[in-house]
Design an enzyme around this catalytic site. Structure first.
Site, short mmCIF file in Angstrom:
data_model
loop_
_atom_site.label_atom_id
_atom_site.label_comp_id
_atom_site.label_asym_id
_atom_site.label_seq_id
_atom_site.Cartn_x
_atom_site.Cartn_y
_atom_site.Cartn_z
CB CYS A 1 -0.96 -0.03 1.19
SG CYS A 1 -1.65 1.46 1.37
CB CYS B 1 -3.04 2.56 -1.67
SG CYS B 1 -3.31 0.83 -1.29
CE LYS C 1 -4.72 4.01 -6.49
NZ LYS C 1 -5.23 2.67 -6.27
CE1 TYR D 1 -10.73 -1.85 -6.50
CE2 TYR D 1 -10.95 -4.28 -7.15
CZ TYR D 1 -11.17 -3.19 -6.38
OH TYR D 1 -12.19 -3.57 -5.28
CD GLU E 1 -6.99 1.98 -9.08
OE1 GLU E 1 -5.60 1.62 -8.87
OE2 GLU E 1 -8.11 1.88 -8.33
CG HIS F 1 -29.00 22.85 -4.56
ND1 HIS F 1 -29.12 21.82 -5.79
CD2 HIS F 1 -29.29 23.88 -5.25
CE1 HIS F 1 -29.42 22.45 -6.87
NE2 HIS F 1 -29.37 23.86 -6.56
CD GLU G 1 -28.44 18.45 -5.63
OE1 GLU G 1 -29.62 18.84 -5.35
OE2 GLU G 1 -27.71 19.28 -6.01
P1 NDP Z 1 -7.69 -8.04 -10.67
O1 NDP Z 1 -7.74 -9.82 -10.16
O2 NDP Z 1 -8.84 -7.31 -9.99
O3 NDP Z 1 -7.90 -8.07 -12.14
C1 NDP Z 1 -6.84 -8.98 -12.88
C2 NDP Z 1 -7.25 -8.61 -14.44
O4 NDP Z 1 -6.24 -9.23 -15.29
C3 NDP Z 1 -8.84 -9.19 -14.76
O5 NDP Z 1 -9.30 -8.28 -15.57
C4 NDP Z 1 -8.37 -10.62 -15.49
O6 NDP Z 1 -9.35 -10.96 -16.15
C5 NDP Z 1 -7.20 -10.14 -16.35
N1 NDP Z 1 -6.32 -11.35 -16.28
C6 NDP Z 1 -5.83 -12.20 -15.59
N2 NDP Z 1 -5.16 -13.09 -16.18
C7 NDP Z 1 -4.84 -12.76 -17.50
C8 NDP Z 1 -4.25 -13.12 -18.51
N3 NDP Z 1 -3.62 -14.50 -18.36
N4 NDP Z 1 -4.41 -12.65 -19.72
C9 NDP Z 1 -5.02 -11.59 -19.93
N5 NDP Z 1 -5.61 -10.97 -18.72
C10 NDP Z 1 -5.64 -11.65 -17.54
O7 NDP Z 1 -6.25 -7.76 -10.19
P2 NDP Z 1 -5.58 -6.51 -10.12
O8 NDP Z 1 -4.09 -6.94 -10.32
O9 NDP Z 1 -5.96 -5.45 -10.98
O10 NDP Z 1 -5.84 -5.98 -8.51
C11 NDP Z 1 -5.74 -6.98 -7.61
C12 NDP Z 1 -6.18 -6.64 -6.31
O11 NDP Z 1 -5.80 -5.48 -5.72
C13 NDP Z 1 -7.67 -6.30 -6.55
O12 NDP Z 1 -8.53 -7.40 -6.59
C14 NDP Z 1 -7.73 -5.45 -5.40
O13 NDP Z 1 -8.41 -6.20 -4.31
C15 NDP Z 1 -6.62 -4.77 -5.20
N6 NDP Z 1 -6.48 -3.39 -5.46
C16 NDP Z 1 -7.35 -2.45 -5.01
C17 NDP Z 1 -7.32 -1.11 -5.34
C18 NDP Z 1 -8.38 -0.21 -4.89
O14 NDP Z 1 -9.01 -0.30 -3.71
N7 NDP Z 1 -8.52 0.99 -5.50
C19 NDP Z 1 -6.35 -0.89 -6.58
C20 NDP Z 1 -5.35 -1.76 -6.93
C21 NDP Z 1 -5.64 -2.96 -6.39
P3 NDP Z 1 -10.69 -11.58 -15.65
O15 NDP Z 1 -11.62 -10.60 -15.40
O16 NDP Z 1 -11.20 -12.48 -17.22
O17 NDP Z 1 -10.23 -12.74 -14.87
#
Ligand code: NDP
Length: 455
Positions: free
Chosen positions: A44, A49, A52, A179, A183, A438, A443
């Site tokens: 984080c 976080c 970022k 995410y 982002e 407002h 709102e």
């Molecule tokens: P996620 O698991 O959210 O997303 C991974 C993405 O990669 C999905 O879209 C997935 O597709 C895709 N993917 C996985 N494997 C492959 C592959 N082999 N080829 C192509 N695409 C692939 O992971 P993140 O890394 O984005 O984030 C991890 C975690 O970190 C989040 O779940 C969250 O809990 C936390 N986080 C929270 C944030 C916040 O609160 N703002 C910010 C950043 C992270 P598919 O959907 O098809 O599985």
């Protein structure tokens, strides 16, 4: 002589581990040690976080310049200096890491700048060669980004690398639709990088409310991100990171990007910690299996945070750490409540969400959907095409708000507050009884009179 060197040994100095260590030492008066092999603060603070969010702030200035003319200001969009931002972020992270170290020291926690692994249920071995014993061991080692299993994947960067780049690329291909992918697609676009994003499924942000993620996708495209769904990377070739990469997509088309960024998920950091040898059970993807009080299969070993792959969010890891201290040091078994956790995705516009999506709620019970999608005053005045969404998913039977979804600038700030109402079990009528503030965007959340759909 004490049976063990410490009451508690924590492995991992991220948000969860540091909180558990200092509360156990400070409030509960336990003798505590903590080992961290990298920088204090964990994902984080050091590579997630915090940096970022600073990059999100940086990326929003281009929009401010675009909107300002309508308000009578002559703000020219000047040059962006990545080294300046990177240097300032590095200084801020040094400051925060210092705070984390001091917090531990002032609570009486002994810190080891070393890697630790379990030797048995009460013993850890440090990379310094020392061995320490503890009545309880807490594994809080977090997670790490993963790359897909394709040839030359090491030519792509992951989120850990983005904060250390010598220069921003002119063009980037972001792979993934979660995410992190969404982002950073928005951040890098805002910083002037030409962004292409491939997502293998039908719509980004799988699992979130369809209408909300649809609007985020539309707005990302509207702003100039080349978001391509049902598309993935098939192969990649190049020489080294920082040099152009030749990419073939899953439709057989060839492209060249300055950089490829894999945001394809994260994996628990449970490798080579001696966990399974000590009797700890690992589940799918290497997550540490725990019960509701975060205890592993070994009575003296607990685990919290991303290494357990429950809800991978900093505030959740902190809650799990606090509950662990209650359970183990205050004789008060405490389960973490993982229900109705609000969260935000820092895209542009942001998305804030709590509770059930319309789709999940509909599968559970009869619902009413209240939603409004409109142009926000600030940017509409300047002729910008921005749109925002306010949405409530309501149970027909109980009138409770089951889900609240907001796509808007600062939706993260809004959902924190709406989350209190939803967590308290507020009904649609409770929202209606609340007088609007407002003129604001939020709102609209208390002025939606008729459902747009029932199901
Ligand atoms: P996620 O698991 O959210 O997303 C991974 C993405 O990669 C999905 O879209 C997935 O597709 C895709 N993917 C996985 N494997 C492959 C592959 N082999 N080829 C192509 N695409 C692939 O992971 P993140 O890394 O984005 O984030 C991890 C975690 O970190 C989040 O779940 C969250 O809990 C936390 N986080 C929270 C944030 C916040 O609160 N703002 C910010 C950043 C992270 P598919 O959907 O098809 O599985």
């Amino acid at each position: 002589m004490a049976e063990y060197d410490y009451d508690l040994f924590v492995i991992g100095g991220g948000s969860g581990g540091v909180r558990a260590a200092r509360v156990a030492a400070g409030d509960a008066g336990a003798k505590v040690a903590l080992a961290e092999e990298d920088r204090y603060g964990g994902t984080c603070v050091i590579r997630g976080c915090v940096p970022k969010k600073l990059m999100v702030f940086a990326s929003e200035f281009a929009d401010t310049a675009a909107v300002s003319a309508a308000y009578g200001w002559d703000i020219k969009k000047g040059d962006f200096s990545w080294p300046t931002l990177r240097g300032n972020i590095e200084n801020e992270l040094d400051r925060l890491e210092g705070i984390y170290r001091r917090l531990l020291k002032n609570s009486g926690v002994e810190s080891f700048d070393a890697r630790a692994r379990l030797k048995d249920a009460h013993t850890v071995e440090l990379s310094t060669g020392e061995t320490k014993t503890a009545k309880t061991i807490l594994v809080a080692t977090g997670g790490r980004p993963t790359r897909p299993d394709i040839e030359n994947a090491e030519l792509g960067i992951v989120s850990d690398d983005i904060f250390h780049l010598d220069a921003l690329p002119k063009s980037i291909l972001v792979i993934g639709g979660g995410y992190i992918a969404c982002e950073f697609a928005c951040i890098l676009h805002g910083l002037g990088v030409k962004v292409t994003q491939y997502y293998r499924g039908d719509q980004i942000l799988r699992g979130f409310d369809d209408e909300a993620r649809g609007l985020v996708a539309d707005q990302m495209r509207e702003r100039g991100i080349d978001l391509q769904i049902n598309t993935n990377i098939a192969s990649m070739n190049g020489t080294k990171v920082g040099k152009p990469v030749n990419v073939t997509d899953t439709h057989g088309k060839d492209h060249v990007f300055d950089m490829v960024f894999f945001a394809t998920g994260r994996a628990p950091n449970s490798n080579d910690l001696g966990l399974e040898e000590a009797g700890v059970v690992l589940g799918r993807g290497g997550k540490v299996e725990v019960d509701a009080t975060s205890k592993t299969a070994v009575d003296s070993v607990y685990a919290i945070g991303d290494v357990t792959d429950r809800v991978n969010l900093t505030p959740v890891a902190i809650r799990e750490g606090m509950a662990f201290v209650q359970t183990v040091f205050h004789d008060n078994p405490t389960e973490v409540d993982h229900d109705l956790i609000p969260s935000a995705i820092f895209t542009q516009p942001e998305m804030g969400t709590v509770g059930l999506s319309e789709e999940d709620a509909r599968a559970q019970e009869p619902i009413e959907v209240y939603a409004t999608d409109f142009k926000p005053m600030r940017t509409s005045f300047a002729g910008q095409p921005d749109r925002v969404l306010m949405k409530l998913v309501v149970s027909k039977a109980t009138r409770k708000v089951l889900g609240c979804h907001i796509v808007a600038p600062n939706a993260g700030e809004m959902i924190q507050l709406a989350g209190i109402a939803v967590k308290m079990g507020a009904t649609k009528e409770d929202f209606d009884r609340t007088v609007a503030v407002h003129p604001t965007m939020s709102e609209e959340i208390v002025t939606m009179k008729t459902p747009v759909r029932t199901a």
